[in-house]
Design a protein around this motif. Sequence first.
Motif, PDB file in Angstrom:
ATOM      1  N   TRP A  79      50.555  66.991  33.287  1.00  0.00           N
ATOM      2  CA  TRP A  79      49.334  66.604  33.971  1.00  0.00           C
ATOM      3  C   TRP A  79      48.380  65.793  33.088  1.00  0.00           C
ATOM      4  O   TRP A  79      47.800  64.813  33.578  1.00  0.00           O
TER       5      TRP A  79
ATOM      6  N   ARG B 153      41.787  71.209  37.974  1.00  0.00           N
ATOM      7  CA  ARG B 153      43.003  71.670  37.321  1.00  0.00           C
ATOM      8  C   ARG B 153      43.210  73.160  37.591  1.00  0.00           C
ATOM      9  O   ARG B 153      42.263  73.911  37.827  1.00  0.00           O
TER      10      ARG B 153
ATOM     11  N   HIS C  25      40.149  59.135  43.385  1.00  0.00           N
ATOM     12  CA  HIS C  25      40.547  60.531  43.517  1.00  0.00           C
ATOM     13  C   HIS C  25      41.398  60.799  44.753  1.00  0.00           C
ATOM     14  O   HIS C  25      41.963  61.888  44.887  1.00  0.00           O
TER      15      HIS C  25
ATOM     16  N   VAL D 133      47.446  71.195  39.375  1.00  0.00           N
ATOM     17  CA  VAL D 133      46.249  70.526  39.874  1.00  0.00           C
ATOM     18  C   VAL D 133      46.128  70.817  41.368  1.00  0.00           C
ATOM     19  O   VAL D 133      47.126  71.060  42.049  1.00  0.00           O
TER      20      VAL D 133
ATOM     21  N   ASP E 104      42.412  64.807  48.122  1.00  0.00           N
ATOM     22  CA  ASP E 104      41.630  64.637  46.905  1.00  0.00           C
ATOM     23  C   ASP E 104      42.362  65.291  45.737  1.00  0.00           C
ATOM     24  O   ASP E 104      42.867  66.413  45.876  1.00  0.00           O
ATOM     25  N   VAL E 105      42.431  64.619  44.610  1.00  0.00           N
ATOM     26  CA  VAL E 105      42.837  65.278  43.367  1.00  0.00           C
ATOM     27  C   VAL E 105      41.567  65.891  42.803  1.00  0.00           C
ATOM     28  O   VAL E 105      40.635  65.185  42.426  1.00  0.00           O
ATOM     29  N   THR E 106      41.502  67.216  42.767  1.00  0.00           N
ATOM     30  CA  THR E 106      40.207  67.868  42.511  1.00  0.00           C
ATOM     31  C   THR E 106      40.144  68.587  41.173  1.00  0.00           C
ATOM     32  O   THR E 106      39.701  68.003  40.192  1.00  0.00           O
TER      33      THR E 106
ATOM     34  N   TRP F 124      49.335  62.263  33.531  1.00  0.00           N
ATOM     35  CA  TRP F 124      48.971  61.793  34.884  1.00  0.00           C
ATOM     36  C   TRP F 124      47.468  61.487  34.935  1.00  0.00           C
ATOM     37  O   TRP F 124      47.050  60.453  35.446  1.00  0.00           O
ATOM     38  N   GLU F 125      46.706  62.433  34.434  1.00  0.00           N
ATOM     39  CA  GLU F 125      45.246  62.320  34.516  1.00  0.00           C
ATOM     40  C   GLU F 125      44.753  61.045  33.838  1.00  0.00           C
ATOM     41  O   GLU F 125      43.910  60.321  34.382  1.00  0.00           O
TER      42      GLU F 125
ATOM     43  N   LEU G 123      45.449  69.702  45.124  1.00  0.00           N
ATOM     44  CA  LEU G 123      45.368  68.641  46.124  1.00  0.00           C
ATOM     45  C   LEU G 123      44.638  69.232  47.323  1.00  0.00           C
ATOM     46  O   LEU G 123      45.102  70.200  47.932  1.00  0.00           O
TER      47      LEU G 123
END
Length: 468
Positions: free
Chosen positions: A419, A329, A433, A337, A325-327, A422-423, A339
Amino acid sequence: MKKNVPLLGLCPIGKFVFSHEDACRQKRIIQSKLKEWRVRYVDLDRALPDGMVRDQAHVGPAVDFFRRRGIDAVFMPHCNFGTEGAVGEIGRRLGVPVLLWGPRDGAPLPDGTRLRDTLCGLFASSKVLRKLGVAFTYIENCAPDDAAFREGLERFLRAVNAARALREGIRIGHIGQRIDFFWTTIVNESELLERFRIQVQPIDMVLFIERVKRRTKKDRSKYRRQAARLKREVTVEGFSDDTPLANILAARDEMLECVEQHGLDALAVQDFPSLVDSLGTYAFFANSLVGDVCPVALESDIHGAVSLVLLQRAMGTPEPVFLADVTVRHPEDDNGVLLWHAGAPASLRRQGERIRLGRHWILPSPLAGMPHFALKDGPLTVARFDGDSGDYRLAAGEGRSMPGPFTLNNYVWMKVDDWPAWERVLIEGPFIHHVAMGYARCADALIEACRYVPGLKPVPLGGGRARE
């Protein structure tokens, strides 16, 4: 874990003009480099005079030879100039990824003549490939000893390996069904099959659970011995006896049998609530054990499973991959970020880290079995295959692990180049996500692979690598 090493067809290109002797010398240098770098290849030495395409009449014999050998890609180094029509026809007829390169030309001889005009020939051949609709990869005109040649060749082979997965077909075993409130994992199975040869093999959750329980009962003594050994290596909390651990180990074995029985490239598992309630434990640690052998996507994420397969193919190593999951910052670094998730392959744990199986820290459940361990440090590539409304894309980017606060389950903090950029790309989609993550530098190979998969658009994330 399936071994996938592409077979390269070496198709040296010459022409009746310029020095044939020097062209043969360049061919031998290239062959020696491929052997030195342990590239799996076949050449034309037994098919054509001097093993080189120099005339349009050589197209048929070259194509027939490479087809019989079953090559996965063709490398057409231009050794003195280039027979452009032959290059285009060979690329078109073979229908495999094409690599173009030629050794950098030397200075003119004292009398003003030149042994080769390789760069000029490459310009001509590239035009014909485009005219015939043949996708190709180009390595800059450089000397055989230059790093750009080896790096470009290795990148191409990793890209071919990833593209082959979608060109030849992927089989995803889906244990259970989509979790009802996870709308993000709704996929179009028919479209995946029609456009990318991705097959989803349904595995009934009721039957899966029955087989797991049958294993636990039949091999009770074996699983008790394994559970005893496991408790010496893993901290186990919240279990009154070894039955839940035995169920986890039996689930591992049943998942592996599914992989073998159905010839699967990856698994996607529903994970909860049926599996949890029926086995009396969170079974994510079964994912951790299986993930060292075959990629496992959690929460019925079919696109996530595809992402794992593509990433692992592009890595070109047997090291496992993880769907994270990208959760959140990073609290102190704007380019950091988290992971995070559960069920990471056990071999990816941080050096010296002891795995702990405990309770779920989010859901108020009395059951235990959730794996908690930090992931190791190193370079990272993340990737996401996804799509909606017929628009499919592959996002890929690179970062590196970084120091960050302690948290639970499986996690690593990642630093990237930008980031916020990316976001925005990930938010604006069609992504979710979940991202596949692996310890490698191979985002460029994934982006390159899209050249050879019609209907798949590449989406580079940031500049690729984190600033130091």
